[in-house]
Design a protein around this motif. Structure first.
Motif: not given
Ligand SMILES: Nc1nc2c(ncn2[C@@H]2O[C@H](COP(=O)(O)OP(=O)(O)OP(=O)(O)O)[C@@H](O)[C@H]2O)c(=O)[nH]1
Ligand SMILES: [Mg+2]
Length: 322
Positions: A23-25, A30-34, A37-41, A130-136
């Motif tokens: 969901t984040a990526v 930007n820090g919503e829900n703690g 996204a870029s930190e996840v990446a 989708t690209g972000a999801g695949v990458r994750l």
């Protein structure tokens, strides 16, 4: 739970943790829900998944086939992630009802993660979301990531740009072959699958596809798309399909084909983000559209004024680049 804990849980197969990260990526939080996204990446990188795109007309049997493929890959001990992309829906997070039923076989298996992704209204559209999801999922250690999408409009072309191996699913009696040729989808597929082979007309469909492909000239060493036949509802033909996917992967692994594909995929994702950012930055004012519609100014001048370029200050090199 801090982000590293959530990531560790997701790697261990915790579905809720995986869902939170996705969901984040997807939303570029930007820090919503703690979660940022870029930190996840930054935390979730690498991996070496087989990325399979699956496209075809509505009802051709994509989800049924994915379910059968999952069973085969699980048998081989592989972890499988599935993103079912719905290019028309702004809702995301849950599974589409039909898919939930069809994929229920795998609901209790920690080695399988299935999610539907809505891309309408998301920044950067299908390719970015989708690209972000695949990458994750790849970074979380999934061995196979499947992206399923209905073959409409631009969606399948974008899916093909994200996948290593793209499957085009057809069914007898749907006029699919001809439609696929018209839409140019045939060119993006690496493997053709004629599903519903239990129905009349399947042999004809396979014959037509093969005849069509015999007309395509190929250089030596170029990939020849195989035509597989399946009855997804009865898990028939799945082993041959898995083998064909594996063959294509092996072909990609020769030389620098896979590396090139990965670079193209990265470029497609970056391009999607850049396009979205530009659209955000350069909004077209209502008044300007009105002025063009009323004939007070022309489109090219209006576009220059949106870009903040009056035309007088542009250097020759600037002009050449545009
Ligand atoms: N006879 C037959 N029916 C099949 C086969 N595979 C799938 N079906 C049926 O076809 C229907 C559609 O299957 P889905 O897997 O939902 O198709 P889909 O392509 O995912 O559909 P959308 O997600 O709506 O685009 C279902 O009723 C399946 O049971 C097959 O090999 N033979
Ligand atoms: Mg489906």
């Amino acid at each position: 739970m801090g982000l590293p804990d959530i990531v560790a849980a997701a790697r261990a197969g915790d579905r809720r943790a995986t869902a939170r990260l996705l969901t984040a990526v997807e939303n570029q939080t930007n820090g919503e829900n703690g979660i940022d996204a870029s930190e996840v990446a930054r935390l979730v990188t690498g991996g070496d998944a087989l990325i399979v795109g699956l496209t075809g007309s509505p009802g051709v049997g994509k989800s049924t086939l994915v379910s059968a493929l999952i069973a085969a890959w699980r048998e081989a001990g592989l972890r499988v992630g599935v993103l079912a992309v719905d290019p028309s829906s702004p809702f995301s997070g849950g599974a589409i009802l039909g898919d939930r039923v069809r994929m229920a076989d795998h609901a209790l298996d920690d080695g399988v993660y299935i999610r539907s992704v809505a891309t309408r209204g998301h920044l950067g559209g299908l390719a970015a979301t989708t690209g972000a999801g695949v990458r994750l999922l790849e970074g979380l250690g999934f061995d196979v990531v499947v992206v399923e999408t209905v073959g409409v409009g631009q969606a399948e072309v974008e899916i093909a740009s994200l996948a290593d191996t793209t499957l085009l699913l057809l069914a007898p009696g749907m006029g699919d072959g001809i439609q696929a040729v018209k839409a140019g989808v045939v060119e993006i597929a690496d493997v053709y699958v004629v599903n519903k082979a239990d129905r009349p007309g399947a042999d004809g469909a396979v014959r037509d596809l093969k005849a069509m492909m015999s007309l395509v000239r190929r250089e030596p060493g170029e990939w020849r798309q195989p035509v597989c036949t399946t009855v997804a509802a009865e898990s028939k033909g799945i082993d041959d399909l898995v083998a064909a996917i594996g063959k294509h992967r092996d072909w990609l692994a020769e030389g620098d084909r896979l590396a090139l594909k990965r670079r193209q995929r990265a470029a497609a994702e970056i391009r999607a983000r850049v396009d979205a950012a530009l659209r955000e930055r350069y909004k077209v004012p209502e008044a300007l559209a009105e002025a063009v519609a009323d004939g007070e100014t022309d489109v090219a001048s209006a576009a220059r004024s949106v870009l903040g370029d009056t035309g007088q200050t542009s250097s020759p090199s600037h002009r050449a680049a545009s």
